[in-house]
Design an enzyme around this catalytic site. Sequence first.
Site, PDB file in Angstrom:
ATOM      1  N   LYS A 103       1.852  15.514 -82.056  1.00 19.91           N
ATOM      2  CA  LYS A 103       0.796  16.996 -81.919  1.00 19.91           C
ATOM      3  C   LYS A 103       1.425  17.967 -80.703  1.00 19.91           C
ATOM      4  O   LYS A 103       1.483  16.983 -79.734  1.00 19.91           O
ATOM      5  CB  LYS A 103      -0.447  16.109 -82.422  1.00 19.91           C
ATOM      6  CG  LYS A 103      -1.806  17.404 -82.138  1.00 19.91           C
ATOM      7  CD  LYS A 103      -1.206  18.471 -83.527  1.00 19.91           C
ATOM      8  CE  LYS A 103      -2.230  20.102 -84.022  1.00 19.91           C
ATOM      9  NZ  LYS A 103      -1.138  21.134 -83.500  1.00 19.91           N
ATOM     10  N   GLN A 124       0.721  16.265 -72.707  1.00 23.45           N
ATOM     11  CA  GLN A 124       0.631  16.542 -73.675  1.00 23.45           C
ATOM     12  C   GLN A 124       0.244  14.965 -74.568  1.00 23.45           C
ATOM     13  O   GLN A 124      -1.296  14.524 -75.060  1.00 23.45           O
ATOM     14  CB  GLN A 124       1.562  17.499 -74.929  1.00 23.45           C
ATOM     15  CG  GLN A 124       0.260  17.542 -76.048  1.00 23.45           C
ATOM     16  CD  GLN A 124      -0.057  18.879 -76.305  1.00 23.45           C
ATOM     17  OE1 GLN A 124       0.800  19.689 -75.933  1.00 23.45           O
ATOM     18  NE2 GLN A 124      -1.456  18.975 -76.744  1.00 23.45           N
ATOM     19  N   LYS A 127      -3.061  14.450 -72.208  1.00 32.97           N
ATOM     20  CA  LYS A 127      -4.342  15.574 -73.115  1.00 32.97           C
ATOM     21  C   LYS A 127      -4.490  15.012 -74.316  1.00 32.97           C
ATOM     22  O   LYS A 127      -6.206  15.382 -74.669  1.00 32.97           O
ATOM     23  CB  LYS A 127      -3.445  17.354 -73.138  1.00 32.97           C
ATOM     24  CG  LYS A 127      -4.804  17.950 -73.322  1.00 32.97           C
ATOM     25  CD  LYS A 127      -4.190  19.290 -74.203  1.00 32.97           C
ATOM     26  CE  LYS A 127      -2.770  19.376 -72.726  1.00 32.97           C
ATOM     27  NZ  LYS A 127      -2.175  21.379 -73.095  1.00 32.97           N
ATOM     28  N   LYS A 139       5.840  18.101 -78.041  1.00 31.84           N
ATOM     29  CA  LYS A 139       5.784  20.282 -77.803  1.00 31.84           C
ATOM     30  C   LYS A 139       7.808  20.467 -78.266  1.00 31.84           C
ATOM     31  O   LYS A 139       8.469  19.151 -78.680  1.00 31.84           O
ATOM     32  CB  LYS A 139       6.228  19.596 -76.116  1.00 31.84           C
ATOM     33  CG  LYS A 139       5.930  21.105 -75.572  1.00 31.84           C
ATOM     34  CD  LYS A 139       3.925  21.485 -75.817  1.00 31.84           C
ATOM     35  CE  LYS A 139       3.601  22.128 -75.268  1.00 31.84           C
ATOM     36  NZ  LYS A 139       2.192  22.582 -75.363  1.00 31.84           N
ATOM     37  N   GLY A 178       1.396  26.600 -81.713  1.00 31.62           N
ATOM     38  CA  GLY A 178       1.220  27.858 -80.726  1.00 31.62           C
ATOM     39  C   GLY A 178       1.415  27.334 -79.450  1.00 31.62           C
ATOM     40  O   GLY A 178       0.725  25.265 -79.147  1.00 31.62           O
ATOM     41  N   ASP A 179       1.715  27.677 -78.954  1.00 29.14           N
ATOM     42  CA  ASP A 179       2.264  28.064 -77.004  1.00 29.14           C
ATOM     43  C   ASP A 179       3.085  29.499 -76.583  1.00 29.14           C
ATOM     44  O   ASP A 179       2.639  29.961 -76.929  1.00 29.14           O
ATOM     45  CB  ASP A 179       2.781  27.147 -76.686  1.00 29.14           C
ATOM     46  CG  ASP A 179       2.554  26.382 -74.721  1.00 29.14           C
ATOM     47  OD1 ASP A 179       1.419  25.206 -74.645  1.00 29.14           O
ATOM     48  OD2 ASP A 179       3.233  26.663 -74.348  1.00 29.14           O
ATOM     49  N   THR A 222      -8.790  26.602 -76.921  1.00 27.23           N
ATOM     50  CA  THR A 222      -8.249  26.529 -75.558  1.00 27.23           C
ATOM     51  C   THR A 222      -9.067  27.358 -73.690  1.00 27.23           C
ATOM     52  O   THR A 222      -9.609  26.949 -73.546  1.00 27.23           O
ATOM     53  CB  THR A 222      -6.596  27.095 -75.178  1.00 27.23           C
ATOM     54  OG1 THR A 222      -6.468  26.663 -76.611  1.00 27.23           O
ATOM     55  CG2 THR A 222      -6.147  26.391 -73.722  1.00 27.23           C
ATOM     56  N   ASN A 253      -3.249  34.242 -75.118  1.00 29.87           N
ATOM     57  CA  ASN A 253      -4.267  34.074 -76.206  1.00 29.87           C
ATOM     58  C   ASN A 253      -5.373  33.025 -75.542  1.00 29.87           C
ATOM     59  O   ASN A 253      -6.332  33.471 -75.700  1.00 29.87           O
ATOM     60  CB  ASN A 253      -2.886  32.801 -77.383  1.00 29.87           C
ATOM     61  CG  ASN A 253      -4.181  32.179 -77.763  1.00 29.87           C
ATOM     62  OD1 ASN A 253      -4.681  31.038 -76.978  1.00 29.87           O
ATOM     63  ND2 ASN A 253      -5.194  32.928 -78.866  1.00 29.87           N
ATOM     64  N   SER A 392      -7.014  21.946 -82.968  1.00 33.45           N
ATOM     65  CA  SER A 392      -5.931  21.674 -83.905  1.00 33.45           C
ATOM     66  C   SER A 392      -6.149  20.574 -84.560  1.00 33.45           C
ATOM     67  O   SER A 392      -5.649  20.340 -85.907  1.00 33.45           O
ATOM     68  CB  SER A 392      -4.734  21.324 -82.870  1.00 33.45           C
ATOM     69  OG  SER A 392      -4.352  22.912 -83.231  1.00 33.45           O
TER      70      SER A 392
HETATM   71  P1  NDP Z   1       0.954  33.267 -74.542  1.00 31.31           P
HETATM   72  O1  NDP Z   1       2.491  33.875 -75.132  1.00 31.31           O
HETATM   73  O2  NDP Z   1      -0.259  34.302 -75.526  1.00 31.31           O
HETATM   74  O3  NDP Z   1       0.149  33.897 -72.782  1.00 31.31           O
HETATM   75  C1  NDP Z   1       1.484  33.595 -71.409  1.00 31.31           C
HETATM   76  C2  NDP Z   1       0.999  34.741 -70.743  1.00 31.31           C
HETATM   77  O4  NDP Z   1       1.477  34.197 -69.233  1.00 31.31           O
HETATM   78  C3  NDP Z   1       1.785  36.150 -70.937  1.00 31.31           C
HETATM   79  O5  NDP Z   1       0.435  37.155 -70.495  1.00 31.31           O
HETATM   80  C4  NDP Z   1       2.798  35.980 -69.865  1.00 31.31           C
HETATM   81  O6  NDP Z   1       2.962  37.534 -69.355  1.00 31.31           O
HETATM   82  C5  NDP Z   1       2.193  34.638 -69.378  1.00 31.31           C
HETATM   83  N1  NDP Z   1       3.910  33.520 -68.461  1.00 31.31           N
HETATM   84  C6  NDP Z   1       3.858  33.618 -69.250  1.00 31.31           C
HETATM   85  N2  NDP Z   1       5.055  33.004 -68.775  1.00 31.31           N
HETATM   86  C7  NDP Z   1       4.909  33.645 -67.403  1.00 31.31           C
HETATM   87  C8  NDP Z   1       5.635  33.413 -66.419  1.00 31.31           C
HETATM   88  N3  NDP Z   1       6.619  32.480 -66.213  1.00 31.31           N
HETATM   89  N4  NDP Z   1       5.512  34.520 -64.440  1.00 31.31           N
HETATM   90  C9  NDP Z   1       4.537  35.366 -64.774  1.00 31.31           C
HETATM   91  N5  NDP Z   1       3.462  35.231 -66.198  1.00 31.31           N
HETATM   92  C10 NDP Z   1       4.206  34.479 -67.373  1.00 31.31           C
HETATM   93  O7  NDP Z   1       0.844  31.682 -74.266  1.00 31.31           O
HETATM   94  P2  NDP Z   1      -0.665  30.991 -73.754  1.00 31.31           P
HETATM   95  O8  NDP Z   1      -1.383  31.901 -73.936  1.00 31.31           O
HETATM   96  O9  NDP Z   1      -1.203  30.115 -75.670  1.00 31.31           O
HETATM   97  O10 NDP Z   1      -0.390  29.742 -73.155  1.00 31.31           O
HETATM   98  C11 NDP Z   1      -1.267  30.397 -71.724  1.00 31.31           C
HETATM   99  C12 NDP Z   1      -0.663  28.878 -71.414  1.00 31.31           C
HETATM  100  O11 NDP Z   1      -1.455  27.578 -71.722  1.00 31.31           O
HETATM  101  C13 NDP Z   1       0.966  28.100 -71.349  1.00 31.31           C
HETATM  102  O12 NDP Z   1       0.814  27.274 -70.084  1.00 31.31           O
HETATM  103  C14 NDP Z   1       0.437  27.315 -72.372  1.00 31.31           C
HETATM  104  O13 NDP Z   1       1.245  25.804 -72.415  1.00 31.31           O
HETATM  105  C15 NDP Z   1      -1.073  26.696 -72.286  1.00 31.31           C
HETATM  106  N6  NDP Z   1      -1.988  26.392 -72.696  1.00 31.31           N
HETATM  107  C16 NDP Z   1      -1.861  27.169 -74.023  1.00 31.31           C
HETATM  108  C17 NDP Z   1      -2.841  26.734 -75.495  1.00 31.31           C
HETATM  109  C18 NDP Z   1      -3.030  27.732 -76.481  1.00 31.31           C
HETATM  110  O14 NDP Z   1      -3.647  27.152 -77.501  1.00 31.31           O
HETATM  111  N7  NDP Z   1      -1.777  28.484 -76.884  1.00 31.31           N
HETATM  112  C19 NDP Z   1      -3.184  25.775 -75.662  1.00 31.31           C
HETATM  113  C20 NDP Z   1      -3.553  24.927 -73.951  1.00 31.31           C
HETATM  114  C21 NDP Z   1      -2.700  24.891 -73.374  1.00 31.31           C
HETATM  115  P3  NDP Z   1       4.779  37.849 -70.320  1.00 31.31           P
HETATM  116  O15 NDP Z   1       4.529  38.852 -71.368  1.00 31.31           O
HETATM  117  O16 NDP Z   1       4.979  38.539 -69.143  1.00 31.31           O
HETATM  118  O17 NDP Z   1       6.073  36.585 -70.132  1.00 31.31           O
HETATM  119  O1  2IT Z   2      -0.394  23.187 -74.739  1.00 30.50           O
HETATM  120  C1  2IT Z   2      -1.286  22.982 -76.012  1.00 30.50           C
HETATM  121  O2  2IT Z   2      -1.938  21.858 -75.569  1.00 30.50           O
HETATM  122  C2  2IT Z   2      -0.834  23.281 -76.823  1.00 30.50           C
HETATM  123  N1  2IT Z   2      -0.017  24.675 -76.707  1.00 30.50           N
HETATM  124  C3  2IT Z   2      -1.741  23.502 -78.355  1.00 30.50           C
HETATM  125  C4  2IT Z   2      -1.423  22.320 -78.890  1.00 30.50           C
HETATM  126  C5  2IT Z   2      -1.596  22.121 -80.452  1.00 30.50           C
HETATM  127  O3  2IT Z   2      -1.205  21.720 -81.091  1.00 30.50           O
HETATM  128  O4  2IT Z   2      -2.541  22.575 -80.501  1.00 30.50           O
END
Ligand code: NDP
Ligand code: 2IT
Length: 468
Positions: A103, A124, A127, A139, A178-179, A222, A253, A392
């Site tokens: 997952k 992961q 976690k 992943k 997603g991520d 998240t 997100n 999830s």
């Molecule tokens: P999104 O794609 O929705 O948003 C990512 C955000 O981070 C955007 O604002 C993006 O800006 C910025 N970003 C990405 N790469 C960079 C970079 N190299 N430098 C500066 N800013 C950056 O992703 P999420 O919100 O889903 O994910 C954000 C973080 O949370 C990640 O680390 C992800 O692994 C983690 N995460 C996500 C989960 C989920 O359910 N979605 C669960 C657990 C963890 P820009 O548009 O300029 O790239």
């Molecule tokens: O980093 C993370 O935990 C995620 N991107 C969510 C993974 C998931 O399977 O919901």
Amino acid sequence: MSTVIEQSHSTASCEAAVEAFMERVIAQNPGEKLFHQAVREGVRSVMPIVLANPIYRQHQILERMVVPDRVISFRVTWVDDRGQVQVNRGYRVQMNGAIGPYKGGLRFHPSVNVGTLKFLAFEQVLKNSLTTLPMGGAKGGSDFDPHGKSDGEIMRFCQSFMNELYQYIGPDIDVPAGDIGVGAREVGYLYGQYRKLTRRFNGVLTGKGINWGGSFLRPEATGYGAVYFAQEMLATRDLEIAGKVAAVSGSGNVAQYTAEKLIQLGAKVITLSDSDGTIVDMDGINEEKLAWVMELKNVRRGRIREYADKFKGAQFLPGKRPWGVPCDLAFPSATQNELDGPDARALVQNGCICVSEGANMPSTPEAIEVFLENKILYGPGKAANAGGVAVSGLEMSQNASCMRRSREEIDAQLRKIMKSIHDNCVKYGAEDGDGGCCKPKGFVNYLNGANVAGFIKVADAMVQQGVY
Ligand code: NDP
Ligand code: 2IT
């Protein structure tokens, strides 16, 4: 006196064991710096447990946990809007399946390579173990850059990506989500193609639309979870979110729903960011302004700098991260290594008391040292952001039983899971040894607590399942 000598001797032998272990990991995974960083951080916490329990050494548990069960790598070919053929790399790293189906999310970002995904998959595993739910760790993703692509291009890319991936996934095999760069739109296109290829409607992906198998609160989970985790950490010091000033990074997100929950609980959110820079709004980002950000980011797919044009009191700091802006609470919610040593020192000097990581590994090792030395509340990503994968997991169980729980039920379960993760971190991370109490007297090293709690469950499952 003798206790101190014994401890420092054992700390030294632990450090030596970590270094010897890391030497092998680095030699076997050359150039994969993020993977080395994630493994070192985890192994430093768990080495005392491994050294004290011969069964883990006998079964080579750590050595096995840093080698993925398998790495799938493929070509993704698609046609852009100009009719030109484009080629990307696609991957799925199935890291460890000892406690449940693989997952973990899919990341579409130009920086993605096997090393990035191995770091994320390693995180992961621990976690998912912490969530209390039966999920292994994986992943995947691609070096595809969704920025500036049309909906048609995104759809064709997702379809081509799934044309390979579908062979390796399934509701009891591996369940992607997603991520970064993969949200509701991408999950929709991926799911459509999976159905087309397999003629099956099942819970093979999470983060699905609410009318076709998705769970209430998955989009929010998240961010909300990272705030619930901060609430739990603050409660150990009789503090609360209301009235605090919060800095949030990112504007995707995780950042959006972190901000939403903080606002609901009475905090003042003063920053958001993207890879171009940071907006600072000292009046606070309220519900209306956040709704505008969500429309900007999720519908118009614009840049955060536009916020400062729209809301006159706000400032855009090009190329800057939020951490120089004084705050009580920090929520790094963008990406790995986005908060370094100088950033951490600035936060501490400006009076920040709590860091809850929405992103995966956003703080560098030097930043973590600063947080721990200054004994602020530091919630590492694998604990603080586990709410996303936890919901999830709830989506998977709702799909398997063909039923859907209400938003209120899921929210209650999410809170309960975040509290249980918190209490487990306290149990294994309380430095004064009063583990088992969620209101510890001494300092809690949540990083050690999360790594050890996550590790033990997976390690024991591996021992019990034999040498496979
Ligand atoms: P999104 O794609 O929705 O948003 C990512 C955000 O981070 C955007 O604002 C993006 O800006 C910025 N970003 C990405 N790469 C960079 C970079 N190299 N430098 C500066 N800013 C950056 O992703 P999420 O919100 O889903 O994910 C954000 C973080 O949370 C990640 O680390 C992800 O692994 C983690 N995460 C996500 C989960 C989920 O359910 N979605 C669960 C657990 C963890 P820009 O548009 O300029 O790239
Ligand atoms: O980093 C993370 O935990 C995620 N991107 C969510 C993974 C998931 O399977 O919901």
